[in-house]
Design an enzyme around this catalytic site. Structure first.
Site, PDB file in Angstrom:
ATOM      1  N   HIS A 286     -27.117 -74.681  29.794  1.00 55.01           N
ATOM      2  CA  HIS A 286     -27.923 -75.648  29.044  1.00 55.01           C
ATOM      3  C   HIS A 286     -29.368 -75.190  28.856  1.00 55.01           C
ATOM      4  CE1 HIS A 286     -29.256 -77.126  33.091  1.00 55.01           C
ATOM      5  NE2 HIS A 286     -30.357 -77.380  32.423  1.00 55.01           N
TER       6      HIS A 286
ATOM      7  N   ASP B 178     -21.403 -75.066  33.215  1.00 49.57           N
ATOM      8  CA  ASP B 178     -22.821 -74.902  32.895  1.00 49.57           C
ATOM      9  C   ASP B 178     -23.387 -73.622  33.520  1.00 49.57           C
ATOM     10  OD1 ASP B 178     -25.323 -75.393  31.930  1.00 49.57           O
ATOM     11  OD2 ASP B 178     -25.837 -76.942  33.407  1.00 49.57           O
TER      12      ASP B 178
ATOM     13  N   SER C 251     -33.853 -75.826  36.628  1.00 43.62           N
ATOM     14  CA  SER C 251     -32.531 -75.615  36.043  1.00 43.62           C
ATOM     15  C   SER C 251     -32.180 -74.134  35.983  1.00 43.62           C
ATOM     16  CB  SER C 251     -32.476 -76.192  34.628  1.00 43.62           C
ATOM     17  OG  SER C 251     -32.433 -77.593  34.659  1.00 43.62           O
TER      18      SER C 251
END
Length: 277
Positions: free
Chosen positions: A74, A123, A228
């Site tokens: 992402h 992901d 992230s």
């Protein structure tokens, strides 16, 4: 007999090489003493990378081989231009330059076949660097987990990155690398926590089987915005192993909302297949 001896020697050489490859990952020269929310020491997390888009930090990542970095899918748009991205390695602070750092352009961005940003499934993103990097005390790969391996719940692990200290609270001047110790949580137990106060039927999974969680039921310690794609590493048999990749969460360090990570062991076969191409 001579043929058998040559075969034995060959096997010993192969096994020795594999042992050297194993020993070459997940062993920083600096031992970790980070317990919660403190600055990292130089060389403490030598696999930590910063994924940069046109010179700006967007996500964390982990060096897993001299020419490969693992991060979150992402972190990239649906249509990605690899030439716009680069990877910063060997950095301790994002704002204080060091002679030990390397900034390497990205050649390719590979996503798992089951990747779905909408469902937070698969992901992950594999970044092939334009050229292999030279390893040093400050730039080292982290070990990949064995396919299907499951560290027990409660295992003490560490999440590291340059993310915010809390929502809307950026890192202090210099933006030093941070680390926090968090325990692993069973994915089903984590899913039950996410159902607390959520308008979602109990039979509908929020935390998918391909995820794992780490954190505390009461909150207080967690990854946050900017972390992230970064590593969740656990010590196994004297080596640091990349157990998870920071994927998503509800807020940062909120009660009943532990951090959710992509389970790297589930994708180890896919990763190894890409690295061998």
């Amino acid at each position: 007999m001579r043929g058998a001896s040559h075969l034995q020697i060959l096997l010993l050489l192969v096994l020795g090489t594999r042992m050297q490859e194993c020993a070459a990952c997940g062993q920083p020269r600096m031992s970790s003493r980070i317990v919660g929310g403190r600055d990292a020491q130089d060389g403490e997390w030598p696999w930590q990378t910063s994924i940069q888009h046109r010179g700006a930090h967007v996500c964390g990542g982990s060096l897993i081989a001299p020419q490969w970095v693992l991060t979150a899918g992402h972190c990239f748009p649906r249509r990605v231009w690899p030439s716009e991205y680069s990877v910063l390695l060997g950095a301790l602070s994002l704002d204080v330059r060091s002679s030990h750092e390397l900034l390497v352009p990205v050649l390719r961005v590979l996503l798992p076949p089951d990747y779905s940003e909408d469902e937070a499934r698969g992901d992950l993103a594999l970044l092939q660097l334009r050229h292999p990097v030279s390893l040093s005390t400050r730039i080292q790969p982290v070990c990949l987990p064995a396919p299907g391996s499951h560290p027990p719940p409660g295992s003490p692990c560490w999440v590291t990155g340059w993310g915010s200290l809390s929502p809307g609270v950026p890192l202090p001047k210099g933006r030093p690398l941070q680390g926090v110790r968090v325990p692993l949580l069973d994915s089903r137990a984590c899913d039950r926590l996410y159902h607390v106060g959520a308008n979602v039927p109990q039979g509908e999974r929020i935390v998918l089987p391909g995820n794992l969680c780490a954190g505390y039921r009461r909150g207080h310690k967690d990854a946050c915005q900017g972390d992230s794609g970064g590593p969740l590493t656990c010590m196994e048999s004297g080596h640091w192993v990349l157990v998870g990749v920071v994927s998503w969460g509800k807020g940062c360090a909120l009660p009943n909302r532990p951090g959710v990570y992509t389970n790297v062991a589930k994708y180890s076969p896919w990763i190894q297949a890409r690295l061998s191409l």
